[in-house]
Write a protein that holds these residues in place. Structure first.
Motif, PDB file in Angstrom:
ATOM      1  N   ALA A 266       0.719  -1.237  -0.191  1.00 28.11           N
ATOM      2  CA  ALA A 266       0.322   0.170  -0.007  1.00 28.11           C
ATOM      3  C   ALA A 266       0.756   1.414  -0.213  1.00 28.11           C
ATOM      4  O   ALA A 266       0.118   2.450  -0.882  1.00 28.11           O
ATOM      5  N   ALA A 267       2.004   1.009   0.457  1.00 31.37           N
ATOM      6  CA  ALA A 267       3.478   2.462   0.515  1.00 31.37           C
ATOM      7  C   ALA A 267       3.286   2.856  -1.169  1.00 31.37           C
ATOM      8  O   ALA A 267       3.326   4.576  -1.661  1.00 31.37           O
ATOM      9  N   ARG A 268       3.052   2.191  -2.132  1.00 36.38           N
ATOM     10  CA  ARG A 268       3.873   3.020  -3.734  1.00 36.38           C
ATOM     11  C   ARG A 268       1.789   4.305  -4.008  1.00 36.38           C
ATOM     12  O   ARG A 268       2.285   5.154  -4.405  1.00 36.38           O
ATOM     13  N   LYS A 271       1.967   7.026  -1.994  1.00 37.62           N
ATOM     14  CA  LYS A 271       3.317   7.598  -2.618  1.00 37.62           C
ATOM     15  C   LYS A 271       2.872   8.424  -3.217  1.00 37.62           C
ATOM     16  O   LYS A 271       3.535  10.158  -3.257  1.00 37.62           O
ATOM     17  N   GLN A 272       2.433   7.984  -4.891  1.00 35.76           N
ATOM     18  CA  GLN A 272       1.320   8.202  -5.598  1.00 35.76           C
ATOM     19  C   GLN A 272       0.018  10.108  -4.791  1.00 35.76           C
ATOM     20  O   GLN A 272       0.162  10.816  -5.441  1.00 35.76           O
ATOM     21  N   ARG A 276      -0.807  15.072  -2.313  1.00 37.03           N
ATOM     22  CA  ARG A 276      -3.006  15.558  -2.117  1.00 37.03           C
ATOM     23  C   ARG A 276      -2.599  15.725  -0.034  1.00 37.03           C
ATOM     24  O   ARG A 276      -3.360  15.998   0.458  1.00 37.03           O
ATOM     25  N   PHE A 277      -2.147  14.619  -0.151  1.00 39.88           N
ATOM     26  CA  PHE A 277      -2.378  14.594   1.385  1.00 39.88           C
ATOM     27  C   PHE A 277      -1.231  16.245   2.504  1.00 39.88           C
ATOM     28  O   PHE A 277      -1.430  15.995   2.625  1.00 39.88           O
ATOM     29  N   ARG A 278      -0.452  15.770   1.405  1.00 40.15           N
ATOM     30  CA  ARG A 278       0.969  16.976   2.212  1.00 40.15           C
ATOM     31  C   ARG A 278      -0.078  18.644   2.410  1.00 40.15           C
ATOM     32  O   ARG A 278      -0.416  19.401   3.141  1.00 40.15           O
ATOM     33  N   GLY A 298      -0.926  13.598  11.867  1.00 36.18           N
ATOM     34  CA  GLY A 298      -0.552  13.035  10.774  1.00 36.18           C
ATOM     35  C   GLY A 298      -0.118  13.261   9.343  1.00 36.18           C
ATOM     36  O   GLY A 298      -0.503  14.061   9.370  1.00 36.18           O
ATOM     37  N   ASP A 299      -0.022  12.055   8.619  1.00 37.11           N
ATOM     38  CA  ASP A 299       0.736  12.481   7.201  1.00 37.11           C
ATOM     39  C   ASP A 299      -0.374  11.574   5.878  1.00 37.11           C
ATOM     40  O   ASP A 299       0.218  12.050   4.601  1.00 37.11           O
TER      41      ASP A 299
END
Ligand SMILES: NC(=O)c1ccc[n+]([C@@H]2O[C@H](COP(=O)([O-])OP(=O)(O)OC[C@H]3O[C@@H](n4cnc5c(N)ncnc54)[C@H](O)[C@@H]3O)[C@@H](O)[C@H]2O)c1
Ligand SMILES: [Zn+2]
Ligand SMILES: [Zn+2]
Length: 408
Positions: A266-268, A271-272, A276-278, A298-299
């Motif tokens: 699920a990390a890949r 990462k994409q 958006r998360f930032r 949380g990130d």
């Protein structure tokens, strides 16, 4: 008296503060014999739940003995042993009468539309001084205190103040019937009580998603089928484990400080989605002050919604009790819409559930103290906060003993 006081994001202290006094005729003063630290307190110190007024005493979980009462109280007596519901309701408005205590029209001094009134929260919630203290003022104490039978101990009762009712409401909102397959995101203290409540409602299968070994182990000991999001892609795992259909119900017991997987399949994908998360994190936590490995927001604030909506079967239901601030703006509305998903959420109406849960504990249908892993004197509260904030392996729920402060 001693209390845990919010000074700034990343700065809480154990201070000497004045003792609380009766202000309204339905107030009571409770001498606390147990308090606790909640994931919601962490959002405040990390800066993901903004609007805290410096000087506010933190904490919204408490058990204690009534020490003084206002002249308007007709049920509570000095000497009563009580548990305190985290949210404050008047008991007479239309919302309280319908069980929506957390949407009370009268308890919040900022007005009926300001949001839930609760102990130890931000300006918008009152603010009311919290329960990580030797004593506290309880407004509307005729409704806001629930008497405890001797058979229910302090270390059981402290979990009835907030997190057991919250887990129970999460399961209730998910409309659990025997046989239903449910995914619980987050195996923190709240997630553990979601699992316990799903069992009380005879859910068919319970999947529990997290990555912290001790928390997953506790979920497994409760009978949940565990998924480590650093080892498996939780969406794929949930589909694979349900014949490709997905789960009938998903429950978010994580909240705004959700983290993205750093390894595993699920990390890949995460990462994409990093840009958006930032952006989301900047929106929810414009200010943050991490230090020494603590108070790190949380990130991936919206990752759990995305996972949950994708993992749900068509016409499934998502129930959210993880806390999100007003500034949260992201939700996968299109995917949810096109699957006919039902979404229910909210701050817990604690007072609605506590009397029934006290009975269940008294009758030994469930022992909530199994979730309690640590007890610390109030004097060591800051250390306990740091361990819990780091989600150190084994630190699941911390009870604070306020009377030890007096002794020390
Ligand atoms: N609605 C209410 O009335 C209410 C009441 C109490 C607590 N809460 C909220 O419930 C949430 C949980 O509280 P808690 O005390 O258990 O907090 P916690 O921080 O101890 O637990 C959160 C858990 O979620 C896990 N997690 C992080 N990212 C994840 C992801 N991507 N997928 C799955 N799991 C992930 C963490 O590892 C942790 O174990 C918080 O948001 C808290 O504010 C809401
Ligand atoms: Zn809480
Ligand atoms: Zn009310």
């Amino acid at each position: 008296m001693k209390a845990v006081v919010f000074h700034h994001i990343g700065d809480i202290r154990l201070d000497e503060v004045p003792e609380p006094e009766i202000k309204e005729s339905t107030d009571a003063i409770v001498r606390l014999t147990a308090s606790a630290i909640c994931g919601t307190d962490l959002h405040m110190v990390r800066g993901t739940l903004t609007g805290m007024k410096p000087g506010t005493i933190l904490g919204h979980e408490g058990v204690g003995i009534v020490e003084a009462i206002g002249p308007g109280l007709r049920n509570v007596q000095v000497g009563d042993r009580v548990v305190i519901p985290s949210t404050i309701g008047c008991g007479y408005c239309a919302y309280c009468r319908d069980g929506y205590y957390s949407q009370c029209d009268n308890a919040n001094p900022n007005g009926p539309s300001a949001g839930s009134a609760y102990f130890g929260g931000g300006k918008d919630s009152g603010p009311f001084d919290g329960l990580q203290a030797e004593k506290a003022r309880i407004p509307f104490a005729n409704v806001g205190l629930v008497k405890l039978p001797d058979a229910v101990s302090d270390d059981q009762a402290i979990l009835l103040s907030d997190i057991f009712p919250t887990g129970y409401m999460a399961a209730e909102m998910a409309d659990i019937r025997p046989g239903r397959t449910v995914a619980v995101f987050g195996c923190g203290p709240v997630g553990q009580f979601v699992i316990a409540s799903l069992k009380l409602m005879n859910a068919g299968r319970i999947f529990a998603i997290d990555t912290i070994p001790s928390r997953l182990a506790m979920a497994r000991a409760q009978g949940a089928e565990i998924i480590d999001f650093s080892a498996d892609d939780p969406v794929k795992a949930l589909k694979d484990l349900t014949g490709g259909i997905g789960v009938d119900r998903a429950i978010d017991a994580v909240g705004v400080d959700a983290t993205a997987p750093k390894k595993g399949p699920a990390a890949r994908r995460a990462k994409q989605q990093e840009p958006r998360f930032r952006k989301e994190r900047q929106e929810v936590a414009p200010e943050m002050r991490p230090s020494g490995g603590n108070w790190q927001p949380g990130d991936a604030p919206s990752i759990v919604f995305h996972w949950a909506i994708e993992a749900l079967a068509k016409a499934g239901t998502l129930s959210i009790v993880g806390v999100y601030p007003d500034a949260s703006r992201t939700f996968p509305i299109g995917t949810a819409m096109n699957k006919n998903v039902t979404i229910r959420m909210g701050n817990c109406n604690h007072r609605k559930y506590i009397p029934r849960l006290v009975e269940l504990v008294q009758g030994r249908a469930v022992d909530p103290s199994k979730i309690l892993t640590h007890a610390a004197p109030l004097m060591s509260a800051l250390d306990a906060y740091k361990h819990f904030d780091k989600r150190q392996d084994g630190w699941i729920k911390v009870m604070l003993n306020p009377s030890a402060a007096a002794a020390a």
